[in-house]
Write an enzyme that holds these catalytic residues in place. Structure first.
Site, PDB file in Angstrom:
ATOM      1  N   TYR A  25     -13.244  21.575   6.038  1.00  0.00           N
ATOM      2  CA  TYR A  25     -13.015  23.172   6.781  1.00  0.00           C
ATOM      3  C   TYR A  25     -11.913  22.883   7.766  1.00  0.00           C
ATOM      4  O   TYR A  25     -12.149  22.626   8.907  1.00  0.00           O
ATOM      5  CB  TYR A  25     -14.169  23.689   7.200  1.00  0.00           C
ATOM      6  CG  TYR A  25     -15.280  23.820   6.266  1.00  0.00           C
ATOM      7  CD1 TYR A  25     -15.256  23.745   4.813  1.00  0.00           C
ATOM      8  CD2 TYR A  25     -16.924  23.704   6.608  1.00  0.00           C
ATOM      9  CE1 TYR A  25     -16.334  23.692   3.890  1.00  0.00           C
ATOM     10  CE2 TYR A  25     -17.917  23.834   5.872  1.00  0.00           C
ATOM     11  CZ  TYR A  25     -17.738  23.827   4.569  1.00  0.00           C
ATOM     12  OH  TYR A  25     -18.634  23.863   3.866  1.00  0.00           O
ATOM     13  N   PRO A  62     -25.983  30.985  -0.112  1.00  0.00           N
ATOM     14  CA  PRO A  62     -27.231  31.627  -0.130  1.00  0.00           C
ATOM     15  C   PRO A  62     -27.476  32.896  -0.483  1.00  0.00           C
ATOM     16  O   PRO A  62     -28.535  33.764  -0.848  1.00  0.00           O
ATOM     17  CB  PRO A  62     -28.044  31.119   1.305  1.00  0.00           C
ATOM     18  CG  PRO A  62     -26.830  31.541   2.142  1.00  0.00           C
ATOM     19  CD  PRO A  62     -25.455  30.946   1.370  1.00  0.00           C
TER      20      PRO A  62
END
Length: 284
Positions: free
Chosen positions: A56, A203
């Site tokens: 990231y 999720p």
């Protein structure tokens, strides 16, 4: 009643509903200031598990979290991932589990996160070009040196998890998984049986319109949002699940973290359980 906590590795207690930092902008300016505010608000709201990775921003996300949160609260776990690399900002990211690369990325993470030990370090992907024993052996050495507390994996099959566990103790698995995408249900089952934390990335993800309508109907009946319903379903589906939803907006963060107070009725759970099961009969 569903437990709101989990002990990773059997001893490291965290709130099950965590925060994924991947979406936080790191460039200078107002966007970065907002990212710092979001990370701090997550902690204010009781988050004790935050997920990041070397990939990231090439470590920029790790640096951002350190700027926002260091010195960390005693109960805070910032977990990061290694094993994906590139030689320059212009190059594409690639799997790279060579021992020297893993060791270097761990050393960088220690410096960027401003810690002496990473309590949970996850292998971002298994590199098929490097023997698994070499990849996990390196992480085991780093653990024995006190630079890593626990070792996790990401995007693995049941067979890969079994092979890894014959080499070193595995404390967590981070696979793609959500209400409408349960490809890795066998991996979750294996994790639950072994007491391994299962951190679903992505999720919350919507599929076909019919499924979305069912989720929206449940949300409406509970005066909740579809996102909260999806997260509440995850928390109730298995005690080993530790969702890490990510966002760059405080309002969305607050919405996400309210999901662990949402209680799904049996009829709601029956309906939701069937959404990702091909050929499942409708709920009567």
């Amino acid at each position: 009643m569903t437990s709101t906590t989990f002990r990773i590795g059997g001893d490291l207690g965290v709130r099950r509903l965590g925060f994924g930092a991947m979406h936080l902008p790191t460039e200078p300016g107002p966007a970065r200031a907002n990212s710092l505010a979001v990370a701090r608000r997550a902690v204010e709201l009781g988050v004790t598990l935050i997920d990041t990775a070397h990939m990231y921003g090439g470590g920029a996300n790790e640096e951002l979290l350190a700027e926002a949160l260091h010195p960390y609260p005693e109960e805070m776990l910032v977990t990061t991932k290694v094993g994906i690399a590139r030689s320059s900002p212009e190059e594409e990211w690639r799997l790279d589990g060579r021992p020297a690369v893993l060791r270097d990325q761990v050393e960088q993470a220690l410096r960027r996160l401003r810690v002496e030990r990473i309590e949970l370090l996850q292998l971002h992907r298994i590199d098929p070009g490097t023997p698994l024993a070499d990849q996990l052996g390196t992480l085991r050495e780093l653990r024995d040196e006190g630079k890593i507390g626990r070792i996790g994996l990401s995007e693995v099959t049941v067979d890969e998890l079994d092979r890894a566990r014959r080499i070193v103790d595995i404390a967590s698995v981070q696979n793609r998984y959500n209400l409408l995408d349960r490809e890795h249900e066998p991996v979750l089952t294996a994790c639950e049986a072994a007491g391994i934390a299962f951190l679903p990335w992505r999720p919350v993800a919507w599929g076909k319109s019919g499924a979305e309508a069912d989720i929206a109907a449940v949300a409406k009946s509970l005066d909740a949002t579809p996102t909260q319903v999806a997260l509440a379903w995850l928390l109730g589906h298995s005690p080993a699940v530790l969702p890490i939803p990510g966002t760059a907006r405080i309002a969305h963060l607050e919405e996400n973290l309210a999901a662990d107070a949402l209680r799904l009725a049996p009829e709601h759970r029956d309906l939701l359980d069937r959404l990702a099961v091909p050929g499942a009969p409708p709920v009567s």
